[in-house]
Enzyme design. Sequence first.
Site: not given
Length: 337
Positions: A117, A200, A203
């Site tokens: 990240k 996968k 969201k």
Amino acid sequence: MADVKRKRVLSGIQPTHDSFHLGNYLGALKQWVALQESHDAFYCVVDLHALTVGPDPVELRRRTLASAAQLIAIGIDPTKSTLFIQSHVPAHNQLAWIMECLTGFGEAGRMTQFKDKSAKSGADRTVVGLFTYPILQAADILLYQADQVPVGEDQRQHIELTRDLGQRFNSKYGQTFTIPEGYILKSGAKINDLQDPTSKMSKSSASQSGVIELMDAPEVNLKKIKSAMTDTGREVIFDEKNKAGISNLLTIYTAITGLTVDAAQNDFDGKGYGDFKSAVAEVVVDFLTPIRSKAQELLQDPAHLTAILQEGAAKANAVASVTLAETYEALGLIPRA
């Protein structure tokens, strides 16, 4: 004969969206429901972890309650499990600081999720909370003396850090924490995106047209499933390499109906994709409709839902306060009272 003490499990989920999706449920949450029958289960909505993404306050409040409502709607029973909001138990932050003082800088920097990240957003835009996130997660677990932590394979590294920190504290200050084991959710169905069946369901996908949300209206999910990407053939067979879309729909269909893949394939032998998609859509909508209705019912009475969560927090605080007091005693901190 004395009752055998049930093992304690602890797991949490972030309130970062208005709705969980079918992948969340079939991959993990379904097993949370099952575990409460055999374990002393502690489940929390980890709103403090959600702060790392800088949420809007109004959205965070709404999503926290929505997450709790959905957990109850899928079958988490507050009379069987301890269901609470993370920020309602101050000891999470207090133990996290102690764990931060035991964690090496390089050790924290090697955590895969942080590296991934921070590489995407850059060091200047990466908050310190993202760096210390796994340490707060370790405190979440150790605080409740959890024996097992139900997690996906991608969380294994975080469980290892928790074990290392617990053992490090015990070795230095005396036996204080139960060292947890990862309860890796291997049998949960892996649900992929309807429009990108090799990825996968998530969201964070660029488009939500391939994500089946628990709180979406039935007609929305019906349309998404009937528009799912498949291939140019007609045979309904499980072949992840050549028929990723059909294989994904078969996984969804069998996970909900309880049928084997072979049985499902036999049911649709000689039928086309249109019939198959309609059948998948029907079972998904029939399954999700009562969950959505129950969650909406709970959300229409926020005072009642909040009371349930406050009761859970009281139970959680009763356990957490003992662990924190024992930790302070071991460290030589003067008791407050």
